[in-house]
Design an enzyme around this catalytic site. Structure first.
Site, PDB file in Angstrom:
ATOM      1  N   THR A 211      -5.850  -1.384   6.770  1.00 39.53           N
ATOM      2  CA  THR A 211      -5.947  -2.837   6.888  1.00 39.53           C
ATOM      3  C   THR A 211      -7.363  -3.257   7.267  1.00 39.53           C
ATOM      4  O   THR A 211      -7.657  -4.443   7.322  1.00 39.53           O
ATOM      5  CB  THR A 211      -4.972  -3.347   7.967  1.00 39.53           C
ATOM      6  OG1 THR A 211      -5.231  -2.665   9.204  1.00 39.53           O
ATOM      7  CG2 THR A 211      -3.521  -3.085   7.556  1.00 39.53           C
TER       8      THR A 211
ATOM      9  N   ARG B 228       6.851  -7.563   2.498  1.00 41.12           N
ATOM     10  CA  ARG B 228       7.562  -7.008   3.649  1.00 41.12           C
ATOM     11  C   ARG B 228       8.247  -8.109   4.443  1.00 41.12           C
ATOM     12  O   ARG B 228       9.385  -7.955   4.904  1.00 41.12           O
ATOM     13  CB  ARG B 228       6.607  -6.222   4.550  1.00 41.12           C
ATOM     14  CG  ARG B 228       7.303  -5.579   5.751  1.00 41.12           C
ATOM     15  CD  ARG B 228       6.314  -4.850   6.635  1.00 41.12           C
ATOM     16  NE  ARG B 228       5.680  -3.750   5.927  1.00 41.12           N
ATOM     17  CZ  ARG B 228       4.588  -3.132   6.341  1.00 41.12           C
ATOM     18  NH1 ARG B 228       3.991  -3.524   7.452  1.00 41.12           N
ATOM     19  NH2 ARG B 228       4.079  -2.129   5.658  1.00 41.12           N
TER      20      ARG B 228
ATOM     21  N   ASP C 102      -1.675   6.887   6.223  1.00 44.00           N
ATOM     22  CA  ASP C 102      -1.650   5.464   6.551  1.00 44.00           C
ATOM     23  C   ASP C 102      -2.598   5.205   7.718  1.00 44.00           C
ATOM     24  O   ASP C 102      -2.873   6.108   8.523  1.00 44.00           O
ATOM     25  CB  ASP C 102      -0.222   5.060   6.919  1.00 44.00           C
ATOM     26  CG  ASP C 102      -0.010   3.553   6.856  1.00 44.00           C
ATOM     27  OD1 ASP C 102      -0.904   2.836   6.350  1.00 44.00           O
ATOM     28  OD2 ASP C 102       1.060   3.082   7.309  1.00 44.00           O
TER      29      ASP C 102
ATOM     30  N   LYS D 271       0.834  -1.210   0.000  1.00 43.57           N
ATOM     31  CA  LYS D 271       0.000   0.000   0.000  1.00 43.57           C
ATOM     32  C   LYS D 271       0.867   1.258   0.000  1.00 43.57           C
ATOM     33  O   LYS D 271       0.655   2.174  -0.795  1.00 43.57           O
ATOM     34  CB  LYS D 271      -0.948  -0.028   1.206  1.00 43.57           C
ATOM     35  CG  LYS D 271      -1.955  -1.181   1.176  1.00 43.57           C
ATOM     36  CD  LYS D 271      -2.917  -1.127   2.330  1.00 43.57           C
ATOM     37  CE  LYS D 271      -2.288  -1.441   3.667  1.00 43.57           C
ATOM     38  NZ  LYS D 271      -1.807  -2.846   3.767  1.00 43.57           N
ATOM     39  N   THR D 272       1.848   1.288   0.894  1.00 41.29           N
ATOM     40  CA  THR D 272       2.744   2.446   0.941  1.00 41.29           C
ATOM     41  C   THR D 272       3.619   2.512  -0.306  1.00 41.29           C
ATOM     42  O   THR D 272       3.930   3.604  -0.792  1.00 41.29           O
ATOM     43  CB  THR D 272       3.619   2.387   2.208  1.00 41.29           C
ATOM     44  OG1 THR D 272       2.777   2.330   3.363  1.00 41.29           O
ATOM     45  CG2 THR D 272       4.523   3.607   2.311  1.00 41.29           C
TER      46      THR D 272
END
Length: 340
Positions: free
Chosen positions: A161, A220, A112, A67-68
């Site tokens: 999320t 990640r 975020d 997402k980031t």
């Protein structure tokens, strides 16, 4: 070059700094999430041709899926700047003002964990998203007056999320809503190979696939596993990552062949040994494990649910037969657990 602004008074954990160094810079460099990348590419091309800012975008999905990454790639594609903050950091309207008033034409504001933004801040940003203006109240009581301040046209990108926790009015103001899903083993192996080259580290094809298999479908986590295995290879071998080195390193990190780490196994063992396999609520699990319930529901459970080690029922979490077996337990005929 685009300018990136991070919220003041905060520090990034080491894993986020590492991910930022390995993060792709352009859409064509993004591995996986192909359909999402294609749709974003079309939106970027349209924005360039019309000379209008991108429509507001909402990314949702489990942690660590990109997402980031997408949020930081888009300003590079458009040649604009980005400011970054998070929902918990915006506790009141005044916290959001510096970001909105410092926006440049066509720039991006990334929030975020946007689902954790208080309702009063959420309502304050509505006119900014719709009409590029904010309403400020000056004074108190009968002397109070409201003034409108025009803003530069910008794009708000939200990441969450838990999209279900966003209010309908907030969710409806995003022109694009993109869900990010888990990655395939081949996609993760390619990410591992690319990032190993960035780290100037040799890795065999078999080792890259082994890391991918143990990374829970999440880039990640793959980057975290790669970082640890690289350090292990430098310390205990010649610095290159072979299949043997990868397995030794991951075994030492207590990451098993199924990708379960120590916390995953502790979750399953608690559910089975303390609660008899369930069903039990996440709050009870969190209290027993002394871990925040958000950590369990956002970071631990998605993988266990996806791999069918647990299921969610109206009464709570329930361990499956597969969940019993993976931690060396077996179900008795009365539903309790036994050590094998």
């Amino acid at each position: 070059m685009p300018r990136e602004t991070i919220i003041s008074g905060t520090t990034e954990p080491d894993d986020r700094k590492r991910d930022a160094a390995l993060r792709p810079k352009l859409l064509r460099e993004v591995i996986g999430q192909k359909k999402v990348a294609q749709r974003l590419g079309i939106a970027v091309n349209a924005s360039r041709k019309t000379k209008e800012p991108l429509g507001h975008i909402l990314f949702d999905g489990p942690p660590g899926l990109g997402k980031t990454t997408f949020a930081t790639v888009l300003p590079n594609e458009l040649g604009t700047s980005i400011q970054m903050t998070s929902g918990p950091a915006l506790s009141k309207q005044a916290d959001l003002l510096p970001y909105l008033t410092n926006l440049e034409e066509g720039s991006i504001l990334f929030i975020d964990e946007i689902h954790r933004m208080p309702r009063v801040v959420e309502e304050f940003i509505y006119p900014a998203m719709e009409d590029f203006r904010i309403d400020l109240v000056l004074g108190d009581g009968v002397n109070a007056r409201t003034i409108s301040m025009n803003l530069k046209r910008f794009t708000l990108i939200g990441a969450t999320t838990r999209s279900g926790m966003l209010s309908s009015p907030m969710r409806d103001r995003f022109k694009m809503q993109e869900h990010l899903d888990f990655y395939t083993i081949n996609e993760l192996a390619e990410i591992v190979r690319v990032n190993a080259r960035k780290l100037d580290t040799k890795i065999s094809e078999e080792a890259a696939l082994e890391l991918a298999r143990r990374s829970r479908g999440t880039p990640r986590i793959a980057n975290s596993r790669l970082s640890w295995v690289r350090n292990f290879a430098i310390s205990e071998a010649d610095g290159s990552i072979s299949m043997e080195i990868a397995r030794r390193a991951l075994d030492m990190a207590e990451v098993d062949s199924e990708g379960l780490d120590k916390q995953d196994r502790r979750y399953l063992e608690t559910l089975i040994d303390v609660f008899g396999g369930g069903p039990t609520g996440v709050e009870a699990m969190a209290a027993t494990m002394n871990i925040p319930s958000d950590t369990l529901s956002d970071e631990v459970e998605p993988f266990l649910l996806r791999e069918q080690y647990i299921v969610r029922t109206p009464r709570g979490r329930l361990a499956t037969q597969k969940g019993f077996l993976v931690v060396g337990r077996k179900q008795s005929t009365d539903g309790s657990s036994l050590f094998e």
